[in-house]
Write an enzyme that holds these catalytic residues in place. Structure first.
Site, short mmCIF file in Angstrom:
data_model
loop_
_atom_site.label_atom_id
_atom_site.label_comp_id
_atom_site.label_asym_id
_atom_site.label_seq_id
_atom_site.Cartn_x
_atom_site.Cartn_y
_atom_site.Cartn_z
N ASP A 35 0.03 -3.89 6.50
CA ASP A 35 -0.68 -3.22 7.56
C ASP A 35 -2.24 -3.45 7.73
O ASP A 35 -2.96 -2.91 8.21
CB ASP A 35 -0.84 -1.53 7.62
N ASP A 72 6.04 4.91 5.14
CA ASP A 72 6.73 3.79 5.88
C ASP A 72 6.80 2.52 5.08
O ASP A 72 7.46 1.76 5.58
CB ASP A 72 6.31 3.76 7.24
N HIS A 73 6.07 2.56 3.85
CA HIS A 73 6.23 1.22 2.94
C HIS A 73 6.75 1.45 1.66
O HIS A 73 7.19 0.29 0.97
CB HIS A 73 4.87 0.70 2.97
N HIS A 133 -7.34 -0.79 5.64
CA HIS A 133 -6.45 0.13 6.17
C HIS A 133 -6.22 1.25 5.22
O HIS A 133 -6.20 2.56 5.34
CB HIS A 133 -5.02 -0.54 6.34
N HIS A 160 4.60 -4.40 11.00
CA HIS A 160 4.84 -3.85 12.41
C HIS A 160 5.08 -4.67 13.40
O HIS A 160 4.36 -5.64 13.38
CB HIS A 160 3.95 -2.59 12.65
N HIS A 180 1.45 4.03 1.86
CA HIS A 180 2.01 4.67 2.96
C HIS A 180 3.72 4.81 3.06
O HIS A 180 4.26 3.93 2.66
CB HIS A 180 1.63 4.21 4.15
N HIS A 208 0.97 -1.14 0.22
CA HIS A 208 -0.11 0.10 -0.14
C HIS A 208 0.60 1.23 0.15
O HIS A 208 2.11 1.12 0.10
CB HIS A 208 -0.84 -0.07 1.17
FE FE Z 1 2.86 0.83 8.16
ZN ZN Z 2 0.24 1.87 6.33
#
Ligand code: FE
Ligand code: ZN
Length: 260
Positions: A130, A56-57, A108, A168, A54, A52
């Protein structure tokens, strides 16, 4: 197949698998720890899989692609750094001998996908971003509770020995909430003790086992009488609302959002 969790930021894992010198990384939010690992192990990065959009990905995608020429696969309906091959639910693909199946798991984010390796040895592997965490699930940012419930139901139908690679390390805080929901679940109590000991040694609690998640994760257990009762009591749900599985799931997620 070698499966590795590379820690990044405060609690992310950048999952990587490699065989015969070739590597695939999932959701590289940061390029540096991945490059360090590749050069230390003498691996070439062939592919990047994105679940996805985001930061942090996807934060390390451009740098890793520029450095290695890796092919990027990603969710067709999300805005991620192109060019990339859209990964489609009805179109499995092969990466050095591994079949990669794509699952649509919105909730998410609205276009979130997961990657499932049915033939991985010794047991199947799931990269779920996530969507599913050990003991918990992702926050519902863009999708609806009905979508998230359907996505978790789809993951729950995978083989029980599936190794669940979540993005995570949220396990201990998830289990604190899970125990508030099901204080008398013996599997949950035992699993918390095991995870506490792993974290005390700074070891990951992941990958999780899907079979165990079905026994301990309240978000995969929202139809169980123990979970329903607990949620209904917490939120003072009417008998009618309790009977509605989406309302019950949404209320459980809401409870977790405000749980400290
Ligand atoms: Fe994340
Ligand atoms: Zn995420």
């Amino acid at each position: 197949m070698n499966l590795v969790a590379i820690p990044a930021f405060s609690d992310n894992y950048l999952w990587l698998w490699h065989q015969n010198g070739h590597a695939v990384v999932i959701d590289p939010g940061d390029a540096q720890p991945v490059s360090d690992f590749l050069s230390r192990e003498g691996l070439h990065l062939d592919a990047i899989l994105i679940t996805h959009h985001h930061a942090d990905h996807v934060g390390g995608v451009v740098a890793l692609r520029d450095a290695t020429g890796a092919q990027v696969y990603g969710p067709p309906r999300e805005n991620i750094p192109g060019p990339f091959i859209p990964a489609l639910p009805d179109t499995p693909f092969e990466l050095f001998g591994q079949t990669v199946e794509v699952l649509d798991v919105p909730g998410h984010t609205s276009g979130h996908i997961a990657y499932f390796l049915p033939k991985a040895a010794p047991t199947p592997v799931l990269f779920c971003g996530d969507t599913l965490f050990s003991g918990g699930c992702g926050r519902i940012f863009e999708g609806t509770p009905a979508q998230m419930l359907a996505s978790l139901d789809a993951l729950a139908r995978l083989p029980q020995d599936t190794r669940v690679c979540c993005a995570h390390e949220y396990t201990l805080s998830n289990l604190k909430f899970a125990l508030a929901v099901e204080p008398h679940n013996p599997d949950l109590q035992a699993y918390e003790a095991q995870c506490k000991s792993l974290r005390a040694q700074l070891l990951p609690t992941l990958p999780a086992s899907l079979g165990n998640e079905l026994k301990i994760n309240p978000f995969l257990r929202s139809r169980q009488p123990s979970v329903r009762q607990s949620v209904a009591q917490f939120a003072g749900l009417s008998a009618q609302d309790q009977a509605d599985e989406v309302t019950l799931f949404a209320t459980l997620r809401e409870w977790k959002n405000n749980f400290r």
